[in-house]
Design a protein around this motif. Structure first.
Motif, mmCIF file in Angstrom:
data_model
loop_
_atom_site.group_PDB
_atom_site.id
_atom_site.type_symbol
_atom_site.label_atom_id
_atom_site.label_comp_id
_atom_site.label_asym_id
_atom_site.label_seq_id
_atom_site.Cartn_x
_atom_site.Cartn_y
_atom_site.Cartn_z
ATOM 1 N N VAL A 69 -19.889 7.060 -2.619
ATOM 2 C CA VAL A 69 -18.626 7.758 -2.378
ATOM 3 C C VAL A 69 -17.683 6.875 -1.564
ATOM 4 C CG1 VAL A 69 -17.559 9.721 -1.197
ATOM 5 C CG2 VAL A 69 -19.605 10.071 -2.595
ATOM 6 N N SER A 70 -18.204 6.205 -0.527
ATOM 7 C CA SER A 70 -17.378 5.342 0.316
ATOM 8 C C SER A 70 -16.836 4.152 -0.466
ATOM 9 C CB SER A 70 -18.196 4.854 1.521
ATOM 10 O OG SER A 70 -18.571 5.936 2.349
ATOM 11 N N GLN A 116 -8.453 17.519 5.366
ATOM 12 C CA GLN A 116 -7.054 17.101 5.341
ATOM 13 C C GLN A 116 -6.657 16.371 6.627
ATOM 14 O OE1 GLN A 116 -5.728 17.668 2.337
ATOM 15 N NE2 GLN A 116 -7.662 18.740 1.904
ATOM 16 N N LEU A 117 -7.441 16.575 7.692
ATOM 17 C CA LEU A 117 -7.143 15.938 8.978
ATOM 18 C C LEU A 117 -7.930 14.657 9.197
ATOM 19 C CD1 LEU A 117 -7.311 19.125 11.258
ATOM 20 C CD2 LEU A 117 -5.348 18.253 9.968
ATOM 21 N N ALA A 118 -9.004 14.454 8.416
ATOM 22 C CA ALA A 118 -9.961 13.384 8.684
ATOM 23 C C ALA A 118 -9.342 12.003 8.628
ATOM 24 C CB ALA A 118 -11.127 13.475 7.700
ATOM 25 N N ALA A 167 -18.108 8.294 8.284
ATOM 26 C CA ALA A 167 -16.811 7.619 8.162
ATOM 27 C C ALA A 167 -16.610 6.608 9.289
ATOM 28 C CB ALA A 167 -15.688 8.650 8.155
ATOM 29 N N ILE A 168 -17.009 6.961 10.506
ATOM 30 C CA ILE A 168 -16.871 6.045 11.642
ATOM 31 C C ILE A 168 -17.761 4.824 11.457
ATOM 32 C CG2 ILE A 168 -17.292 5.779 14.122
ATOM 33 C CD1 ILE A 168 -16.409 8.722 14.432
ATOM 34 N N LEU A 169 -18.987 5.028 11.002
ATOM 35 C CA LEU A 169 -19.871 3.892 10.719
ATOM 36 C C LEU A 169 -19.240 2.969 9.682
ATOM 37 C CD1 LEU A 169 -23.417 5.555 10.569
ATOM 38 C CD2 LEU A 169 -22.654 3.835 12.216
ATOM 39 N N SER A 170 -18.651 3.554 8.651
ATOM 40 C CA SER A 170 -17.998 2.757 7.613
ATOM 41 C C SER A 170 -16.805 2.001 8.172
ATOM 42 C CB SER A 170 -17.567 3.676 6.467
ATOM 43 O OG SER A 170 -16.942 2.932 5.447
ATOM 44 N N ILE A 174 -21.627 15.092 10.302
ATOM 45 C CA ILE A 174 -22.177 14.090 9.390
ATOM 46 C C ILE A 174 -21.057 13.321 8.703
ATOM 47 C CG2 ILE A 174 -23.538 13.761 7.289
ATOM 48 C CD1 ILE A 174 -25.263 16.115 8.145
ATOM 49 N N ALA A 175 -20.022 14.033 8.251
ATOM 50 C CA ALA A 175 -18.904 13.370 7.568
ATOM 51 C C ALA A 175 -18.211 12.381 8.487
ATOM 52 C CB ALA A 175 -17.916 14.415 7.063
ATOM 53 N N MET A 176 -17.895 12.797 9.714
ATOM 54 C CA MET A 176 -17.174 11.925 10.627
ATOM 55 C C MET A 176 -18.044 10.773 11.121
ATOM 56 S SD MET A 176 -13.969 12.693 11.009
ATOM 57 C CE MET A 176 -14.170 12.599 9.219
#
Length: 420
Positions: A127-128, A281-283, A335-338, A330-332
């Motif tokens: 996905v990333s 929408q805020l991420a 995303a932060i790791l990425s 989990i999502a954040m």
């Protein structure tokens, strides 16, 4: 036909992956309805079954970095088909178990390993890769599948177990796994990501600095930020699996009817489905660490509220409030790791972070939920720890950096290599 009017193909992958995560999370986190019938049929104490569930969480965690390593050697499709095979064979073994040892091996170990190969750890890298500009949103939608798993699977499992028994319920889900995972792996998942995926480039990365392409996982684990994320995932795993394993039994011990208890826990996931669509929408518009702080802080308060609730309206009020932030951690974290370490290392770094943090926490949460109640006669012990961990994780998250500089470390490593 005008290709510009077609939906971006990456969204088909997100949809497929989200349904798979729904099944995986529902099966692994929604074990609560199985607790009582399994204890009766196999003559296990709550502590005995809690130990098996805790071992399963450890194996589930071990399977995540293993899946991450396999992703680097093989493909997402290979990992998914391997996981599907292990899941189906272990379910057949589980329904034929007659004692604690066979149940431990089939349900605790092999089913957990198979589910790890079908978890968000295996699916978030693909996905990333397909998303840059809207990566946070895409990962939030992937997490929505997990929240839907808790919302849908917990009451559905309760209903099916009452209707046909826990063994037949597992067999039904094995069939569902085949119908969903097999066509997804063969026909939907694609590794040929477009060069300009989701607006990759300067415009797509405004405000975010790309990680150097030559850093290694060893460089990443030396940073403080990585272990702050691991700490947050520990709190997440402890609380989520405590709720999944002991939330329904805890509420029943507090004299709630079984279906009220199931819907109380399921309500968290139901609300999380819709709240995650809003948070998505805020991420990509606000600092991810701020969102992560809010998620952990409110969730920590929610665990305390859940165990202290005494009426139906209090239960559902706490469930709705907690559900508003249940989906974000989990999502954040992913995303932060990425953002900090790059997509190339995401599979293995996310896998180890989930094992060391999330699944160690999950094992402790699953075990202490049963052991703590039998030892102290109250669920306040384990749910109080979950609340405290959530608050600690919130402050660890708010101090995360926006980006990392590896230039000095990489230069030192090169100099050391030249002197050898």
């Amino acid at each position: 036909m005008d290709n510009s009017k077609r939906p971006y193909y990456g969204w088909y992958i997100v949809l497929s992956a989200s349904v798979i995560v729904l099944l995986t999370m529902g099966m692994r986190m929604g074990i609560g309805p199985f607790m009582e019938p399994v204890m009766v049929d196999l003559e296990l104490s709550r502590t005995d079954l809690s130990i098996i569930v805790a071992i399963g969480m450890i194996v589930y965690g071990i399977g995540m970095p293993l899946a991450g390593m396999l992703l680097k050697t093989f493909s997402t499709r290979f990992v998914m088909l391997t996981g599907l095979t292990v899941v189906c064979l272990s379910i057949v073994w589980t329904v034929n178990s007659t004692g604690s040892v066979s149940f431990l091996l089939s349900f605790g170990i092999f089913l957990s390993l198979g589910l790890a190969f079908l978890s968000n750890i295996s699916l978030s890298p693909i996905v990333s890769k397909w998303f840059v500009r809207q990566r946070g949103k895409a990962l939030f939608y992937l997490t929505t599948g997990g929240m839907a798993g808790i919302a849908v699977m917990t009451p559905l499992e309760t209903w099916l177990i009452h209707l046909v028994g826990w063994q037949q319920t597992l067999l039904i889900f094995a069939g569902v796994f085949i119908c969903i995972v097999l066509p997804s792996a063969i026909f939907i998942i694609r590794e040929d990501v477009p060069k300009e995926a989701d607006g990759a480039g300067a415009a797509g990365n405004k405000g975010r600095q790309e990680a150097p392409s030559d850093i290694t996982w060893k460089d990443a684990v030396k940073t403080r930020a990585y272990w702050q994320i691991v700490l947050g995932l520990f709190a997440c795993g402890f609380g989520m699996n405590l709720l999944g394993s002991h939330g329904v039994p805890m509420l029943m011990d507090h004299h709630y009817e079984p279906m009220v208890a199931s819907f109380g826990v399921g309500m968290i996931g139901i609300v999380a489905i819709f709240s995650s669509l809003f948070l998505a929408q805020l991420a990509d518009r606000f600092p991810r660490k701020n969102i992560l702080f809010l998620v952990y802080f409110v969730r920590g308060l929610g665990f305390l509220g859940l165990v202290l609730a005494t009426t139906n309206w209090q239960l559902f009020f706490v469930a709705i409030t907690g559900g508003l932030v249940w989906a974000g951690s989990i999502a954040m974290s992913t995303a932060i790791l990425s953002d900090l370490y790059g997509v190339r290392l995401l599979g293995i770094l996310n896998g180890w972070a989930f094992f060391i943090g999330h699944q160690i926490g999950a094992a402790l949460g699953s075990f202490l939920g049963g052991w703590g109640y039998e030892m102290f006669g109250t669920h306040l012990f384990s749910f109080g720890i979950a609340g405290l961990l959530g608050i600690i994780a919130s402050f660890a998250s708010i101090t995360l950096p926006q980006h990392l500089s590896f230039s000095k470390q990489l230069e030192l490593d090169k100099q050391r290599a030249l002197t050898k």
